[in-house]
Design a protein around this motif. Structure first.
Motif: not given
Lengths: 359, 326
Positions: B138-167
């Motif tokens: 079920p997890v893979t089904t969900f993940l394969s339906s997510v558009p790549y770019f939206w996952l990217g947006i979420i990653a930026i939202y959650l993991l980046t920001g001032p002081g974060s390791f990830f640019p």
């Protein structure tokens, strides 16, 4: 000279079954359809899809605001007045989502229908005719398969200025039929040599009739799963096109919401309500369609079903994993060289006793 | 060898088809796009650039379609893809060659990792059907339906920001000059972690699913039962008997779905402003830079064709039956 009896025997029951009243056949079909829905994955997917279809129809009417109506509540987080918050212009995100559903579903299904019709036309014809026609059509579908579809769609759409939904669906449909055509060709190839096809050809049915009335019913599951797959692809493509801003700016879909969210720095403003719901809507629609597809796959080949509980505990506390294809060998099964036990041991696997059959 | 030659012939044919398609697409543009562009870039276009544009768009009234087509091929063989408008007067080929390595490294490496990881997990999920591994589905089904770019947006939202390791954007730190030194490489790596993870997470699920289904199909074959009956270890049966045979369709699937994957990864580059082909395409779209768009499409297609050829060679090495015919 004797006529081989087997052929007569084969013909007579055939006629008998054809003479059977229609009701029996329909009853069987109904039971099979019921079996498809009773598959848990397919049922979940169908219910989810039905909800989306409902919103595609009523969305624009039940939306509390017009999708591009501006207000003074700029970038508000979700509240009673705006269930999913507002954008930089005070537009209601929930309304945009509801109104956008129609465009997404329309493009998905329209493109799916076009691609499915093309794939049936090309795949089944290629598989059935064989020879030079097959080579030509296969080469055509392979070319379309290898050329990356999304960049092609992007380039074509960007040359058509302000493409409307139906035009986008047309472009997507015309470029994404090749995978299904390939699958259908392979299936047709294996069906073509079956007896019933030979029989219908022998009775003088025309080629198109053999294809439409003999082959197609046997390809239904493949066609359906191909259709669902294309709808997923079409939805993702349309949203991608809207997200990078090459489609008409007057129609709303979920990609348009994401386009504005990305362009207006929703991330930097921590406006999560602006981009998370649209993405979730896409992902859940995709999940629903994939679930339907798994249901079809498992319906066609029951082996793929995820097995239920396969670990079984024997009485003496050992666990055995049951698997299709082979019988589990228990360590306490009677073995000739080491500790042999009486066959009546309740912990042992059911012994296979060779019965003497009287001749 | 015959098989390989057939494949090469097919890819050459496909390349021809793609180039021909590329030749006709701009001719669908309504009106006179060159005139519009000349007005837009008033005085900035040289006569030579305008001539080249007219050839590209097929608006050269003196010539027939066939002559235009030949001219187009002539330009291509000189490596001349026209001049970009966005980065005027840089030739398109120069822009592409500066952004291609970024995409090749990012997409190439992550696609290969994703294929091996997904295939491995798929072997596990297919072999241990009915255990915890089914929970992956079920997890893979969900993940394969997510558009790549939206996952990217979420990653930026959650993991980046001032002081974060990830640019959150770009391919390297602003102050650096691309070079192979101890400052640039770590910076480039750090910038590529999030895009790579995004591509990995959304593309791995497809491999898991297809490999699982192949494993399930293969594991009820007779030779698996025989292998078990011979008393081989479970591991050996899974790896040398089931997985080896289940892998073949997955490899040919890999070749065929490359086109789809590449399309999705271009979008990830856009979200992360990663300086690769996808981001260039995005900029070209915004500026209606047709020569650049066409050039990028051509390069993407040719890269996918080359990758397909490599996958074919891999298939040849894996499947002895294709070698036998000599």
């Amino acid at each position: 000279m004797t006529i081989p009896t087997s052929s007569i025997e084969q013909v007579i029951p055939g006629e008998g079954s054809m003479a059977q009243p229609e009701t029996g056949k329909r009853g069987k079909a109904k039971r099979q359809r019921f079996r498809f829905v009773s598959n848990r994955k397919a049922a979940t997917g169908l219910v989810m899809l039905a909800i989306y279809l409902l919103f595609a129809i009523i969305g624009p009417w039940v939306a509390p605001y017009a999708p591009d109506a501006r207000s003074n509540d700029l970038i508000q987080s979700p509240s009673g007045a705006h269930w999913l918050g507002t954008t930089h212009l005070g537009q209601d995100v929930f309304s945009q989502l509801l109104v956008g559903t129609r465009s997404v579903i329309f493009v998905g299904f329209f493109a799916g229908i076009i691609a499915t019709m093309l794939s049936v036309l090309i795949g089944v014809t290629a598989g059935y005719l064989g020879g030079k026609a097959d080579e030509g059509l296969s080469a055509l579908s392979n070319v379309f398969l290898v050329i990356p579809a999304l960049p092609l769609i992007i380039i074509i759409t960007s040359t058509l200025e302000n493409a409307e939904d139906w035009l986008i669906a047309l472009v997507i449909g015309l470029t994404s039929w090749s995978w299904n055509a390939r699958v259908l060709r392979a299936q047709t190839l294996s069906l073509r040599r079956r007896d019933f096809v030979d029989a219908s050809r022998a009775t003088g049915e025309k080629t198109w009739r053999v294809i439409v009335f003999e082959l197609m019913p046997n390809l239904t599951a493949v066609i359906a799963s191909g259709f669902v797959g294309t709808v997923i692809f079409a939805v993702l493509s349309e949203i991608t096109l809207a997200f990078i801003g090459v489609t008409s700016s007057t129609t709303w879909n979920w990609g348009t919401i994401l386009f504005w969210a990305q362009g207006q720095q929703a991330l930097a403003q921590e406006a999560w309500w602006w981009f998370i719901p649209a993405g979730l809507a896409i992902a859940l629609l995709g999940t629903a369609l994939s679930l339907i597809n798994f249901g079809i796959d498992e319906f066609v080949s029951p082996r793929l079903r995820s097995a239920g509980k396969t670990k079984i505990k024997t009485i003496d506390g050992r666990t055995v994993r049951m698997r299709i294809g082979f019988t589990p060998v228990l360590s306490n099964s009677p073995e000739p060289h080491t500790h042999a036990r009486p066959l009546a041991d309740p912990g042992a696997a059911t012994p296979v006793v060779k019965k003497e059959v009287a001749p | 060898m015959k098989y390989l030659l057939q494949r090469i012939a097919f890819y050459l044919f496909t390349a021809w088809a793609a180039i021909t398609l590329n030749f006709f697409i701009p001719r669908m543009v309504p009106g006179d796009p060159v005139q519009a562009l000349i007005t837009k870039y008033q005085g900035q276009l040289s006569t030579q650039a305008i001539d080249s544009l007219y050839v590209l768009f097929g608006l050269d009234k003196d010539k027939g379609l066939w002559q235009e087509y030949l001219d187009y091929w002539g330009q291509l063989f000189h490596g001349d893809l026209g001049l970009s408008f966005t980065f005027f007067p840089t030739p398109v080929s120069e822009i592409i060659s500066s952004s291609l390595p970024w995409t090749l490294l990012l997409v190439g490496i992550t696609t290969i990792i994703s294929f091996f990881l997904g295939t491995g997990l798929g072997v596990l999920a297919g072999w241990r059907r009915g255990s915890w591994a089914d929970g992956l589905l079920p997890v893979t089904t969900f993940l394969s339906s997510v558009p790549y770019f939206w996952l990217g947006i979420i990653a930026i939202y959650l993991l980046t920001g001032p002081g974060s390791f990830f640019p959150s954007s770009g391919g390297f730190d602003n102050g650096l000059v691309p070079a192979f030194d101890q400052y640039f490489i770590p910076s480039a790596l750090r910038h590529s972690v999030l895009p790579a993870l995004t591509i990995l997470i959304s593309s791995v699920s497809g491999w898991i699913l297809s490999m699982r289904n192949m494993m399930v199909t293969v594991s009820s074959e007779d030779y698996i039962t025989v292998a078990h009956a011979k008393g081989l270890t479970d591991r050996r049966v899974a790896m040398s008997y089931a997985a080896r045979n289940a892998l073949l369709p997955n490899v040919s699937g890999f070749a065929l779905s490359l086109g789809f994957i590449v399309g999705g990864t271009l979008l990830v580059e856009i979200v992360f402003s990663y300086p690769g082909i996808g981001f260039q395409l995005f900029q070209a779209l915004g500026a209606q830079d047709y020569p650049l768009m066409q050039g990028i499409f051509l390069i993407i297609t040719i890269s996918v064709l080359v990758a397909n050829l490599i996958a074919d060679v891999a298939y040849l090495l894996l499947d002895p039956r294709t070698r036998k015919e000599g």
